[in-house]
Design a protein around this motif. Structure first.
Motif, short mmCIF file in Angstrom:
data_model
loop_
_atom_site.label_atom_id
_atom_site.label_comp_id
_atom_site.label_asym_id
_atom_site.label_seq_id
_atom_site.Cartn_x
_atom_site.Cartn_y
_atom_site.Cartn_z
N ILE A 265 0.84 -1.20 0.00
CA ILE A 265 0.00 0.00 0.00
C ILE A 265 0.87 1.25 0.00
CG2 ILE A 265 -1.65 1.33 1.38
CD1 ILE A 265 -2.79 -1.34 2.38
N PHE A 266 1.90 1.25 0.84
CA PHE A 266 2.78 2.40 0.96
C PHE A 266 3.45 2.74 -0.38
CE2 PHE A 266 7.01 4.17 1.83
CZ PHE A 266 6.69 5.26 2.63
N VAL A 267 4.05 1.74 -1.00
CA VAL A 267 4.76 1.99 -2.27
C VAL A 267 3.77 2.40 -3.37
CG1 VAL A 267 6.17 0.92 -4.07
CG2 VAL A 267 6.61 0.39 -1.67
N SER A 268 2.61 1.76 -3.41
CA SER A 268 1.63 2.07 -4.47
C SER A 268 1.05 3.46 -4.31
CB SER A 268 0.50 1.03 -4.46
OG SER A 268 1.02 -0.25 -4.72
N ARG A 269 0.96 3.94 -3.08
CA ARG A 269 0.44 5.30 -2.88
C ARG A 269 1.44 6.35 -3.35
NH1 ARG A 269 -4.25 5.72 -0.49
NH2 ARG A 269 -5.01 4.24 1.07
N LEU A 270 2.74 6.02 -3.27
CA LEU A 270 3.77 7.02 -3.60
C LEU A 270 4.28 6.93 -5.03
CD1 LEU A 270 5.99 7.01 -0.37
CD2 LEU A 270 4.16 8.58 -1.00
N PHE A 271 4.27 5.76 -5.61
CA PHE A 271 4.92 5.58 -6.91
C PHE A 271 3.98 4.92 -7.92
CE2 PHE A 271 8.26 5.36 -3.64
CZ PHE A 271 9.01 6.47 -4.03
N PRO A 272 4.22 5.16 -9.21
CA PRO A 272 3.34 4.61 -10.26
C PRO A 272 3.50 3.10 -10.43
CG PRO A 272 5.19 5.76 -11.26
CD PRO A 272 5.29 6.02 -9.77
N VAL A 273 2.64 2.37 -9.75
CA VAL A 273 2.68 0.91 -9.82
C VAL A 273 1.40 0.37 -10.46
CG1 VAL A 273 2.70 -1.20 -8.42
CG2 VAL A 273 4.19 0.70 -7.80
N VAL A 274 0.26 0.96 -10.10
CA VAL A 274 -1.03 0.42 -10.50
C VAL A 274 -1.64 1.27 -11.62
CG1 VAL A 274 -3.36 -0.16 -9.69
CG2 VAL A 274 -1.39 -0.40 -8.15
N VAL A 275 -2.21 0.61 -12.62
CA VAL A 275 -2.93 1.31 -13.69
C VAL A 275 -4.37 1.53 -13.21
CG1 VAL A 275 -3.76 1.19 -16.07
CG2 VAL A 275 -1.53 0.24 -15.47
N VAL A 276 -4.76 2.80 -13.08
CA VAL A 276 -6.09 3.12 -12.54
C VAL A 276 -6.95 3.80 -13.60
CG1 VAL A 276 -5.32 3.29 -10.15
CG2 VAL A 276 -5.23 5.30 -11.63
N ASP A 277 -8.26 3.79 -13.35
CA ASP A 277 -9.21 4.41 -14.28
C ASP A 277 -9.28 5.92 -14.12
OD1 ASP A 277 -10.15 2.46 -15.95
OD2 ASP A 277 -11.49 1.66 -14.43
N ASP A 278 -9.34 6.38 -12.87
CA ASP A 278 -9.53 7.80 -12.63
C ASP A 278 -8.39 8.32 -11.77
OD1 ASP A 278 -11.95 7.60 -9.90
OD2 ASP A 278 -10.23 6.37 -10.43
N ALA A 279 -7.22 8.34 -12.34
CA ALA A 279 -6.03 8.73 -11.58
C ALA A 279 -6.13 10.15 -11.05
CB ALA A 279 -4.79 8.60 -12.46
N HIS A 280 -6.79 11.05 -11.82
CA HIS A 280 -6.78 12.44 -11.40
C HIS A 280 -7.49 12.64 -10.07
CE1 HIS A 280 -4.94 13.69 -15.08
NE2 HIS A 280 -5.89 13.10 -15.79
N ARG A 281 -8.49 11.76 -9.79
CA ARG A 281 -9.24 11.93 -8.56
C ARG A 281 -8.37 11.65 -7.34
NH1 ARG A 281 -12.85 8.93 -5.40
NH2 ARG A 281 -12.50 7.05 -6.59
#
Length: 407
Positions: free
Chosen positions: A376-392
């Protein structure tokens, strides 16, 4: 999903209630671990000379690394079979792999009886070159390093998009340099798990009189390798579903349906080898025992065969929930077979009994908790996950390193 979809940092509060619970669980485990290092392994575990591994090796090492094999499984599809459409799932799988293997290695250190002699481990001249365990240890340690190197592109991409000029230049410069070395890193990431995952099975070959005949077979190395691939593909599907529910990670049903056909084939292959060995080796009479061996054998085969059939069913391939359930069973199948071969169906001999202590259980739960927390920590800080609404999400935590496009 496009193969060129870009991962984003999730952002958000780092110390939210979920993270506090996970860190709390690890904190309790850390107290047990500190107590263990000061008082010895006996006061916190039920390990004996007969059961010298307890649950830390079968679960924390053998099962955790099977779950972490998603990086290996997806890597084979992307880089060896040139299926670039699966690339968006590489970074989450690699991060899970890096964390899982690190936890496995850490568990070995916790279980070391005379850990103060560990400084001798790098002394190559005293290595036992005939030991399968040595091969496993060297390969796992090397693979842990390789996996964290594979995580670095996400960190450097995040740095490259930072508002800090110095941090941004650092990320851009070393990101380019690392990209040139990645083909060699990826080659190692394919070779090393092939070696040590098969050796994890081969390790039990020497326990001819202790591992139950239904589990002891010449095919242990092959079964261990197949099970890690199956667990890895299952992990990717389960992980992406969970990330979709929590962080709105992109999910491609058709893509996972195709991947699951591969997994279904692996599960059928595993079952065929397992059952074929029992028939050819004349072990059918062992199925007549009405004891825990038969119970676990039947449960294992059900967990392998049910998802195998499900993965080839069009109704399952079109239904996200059913595909998730099948993937979860595939992970459970590999995990149960590994625990059975290493512990449940292992008989140390008369006079030896084992049941995990509270201390061992607390440490295992704490290790799993810190693994989830790190993800969770790494994914919150760095681009790991491809998301639908990244801007939110990406504007939250403005003082943290933020995301950028990946390769």
């Amino acid at each position: 999903m496009s193969a060129h979809a870009h991962p984003k940092a999730i952002g958000g509060k780092l110390l939210d209630p979920t993270m506090k619970i996970l860190l709390g669980l690890f904190g309790i485990a850390a107290v047990v671990m500190v107590y263990r290092f000061f008082t010895g392994i006996g006061p916190v575990s039920n390990m004996t000379d007969g059961y010298a591994w307890g649950i830390w090796e079968p679960i924390n090492v053998v099962v955790f690394t099977g779950i972490g094999a998603g990086a290996y499984s997806v890597g084979l599809l992307c880089y060896l079979l040139n299926k670039g459409k699966y690339h968006p799932y590489v970074r989450p799988a690699v991060l899970v792999g890096a964390i899982a293997y690190s936890l496995g290695g850490s568990s070995i250190v916790i279980a070391l009886g005379r850990y103060w002699n560990a400084y001798w481990l790098p002394a190559v001249p005293i290595w036992n070159l005939n030991s399968v365990l040595l091969e496993v240890a060297v390969c796992v340690i090397s693979y842990v390093l390789v996996l964290w190197v594979e995580v670095l592109p996400a960190v450097l991409d995040g740095a490259a998009s930072s508002k800090s000029p110095g941090w941004s230049r650092f990320g851009a410069k070393w990101g380019q340099r690392l990209s040139k070395a990645m083909p060699f890193v990826i080659a190692l990431a394919v070779v090393l798990p092939t070696m040590h995952q098969s050796s994890l099975g081969g390790l039990m070959l020497i326990a001819t009189t202790k591992v139950d005949p239904l589990w002891h077979t010449w095919a242990l190395p092959l079964l261990a390798l197949i099970s890690c691939l199956s667990m890895g593909y299952g992990t990717v599907v389960v992980l992406t579903n969970i990330l979709g529910m929590t962080w709105k990670a992109k999910y491609d049903q058709a893509l996972f349906a195709d991947m699951s056909k591969v997994n279904g084939g692996l599960l059928f292959l595993f079952s065929a080898i397992r059952l074929g060995d029992i028939v050819v080796q004349g072990k059918l009479h062992y199925l007549g025992r009405l004891d825990h061996h038969l119970f676990f054998f039947v449960l294992e085969m059900a967990l392998f065969l049910v998802p195998a059939f499900m993965f080839f069913s069009p109704k399952v391939q079109q239904n996200r929930g059913r595909l998730f359930a099948a993937a979860l069973m595939a992970i459970a199948a590999g995990a149960l077979w590994r625990v059975d071969a290493y512990l449940t169906c292992y008989n140390a001999g008369e006079g030896w009994e084992y049941f995990p202590s509270m201390g061992e259980t607390i440490v295992t739960i704490g290790m799993a908790a810190i693994g989830i927390a790190v993800f969770i920590f790494v994914s919150r800080l760095f681009p790991v996950v491809v998301v639908d609404d990244a801007h939110r999400h990406s504007n939250v935590g403005a003082d943290q390193v933020r995301s950028a496009a990946s390769r």
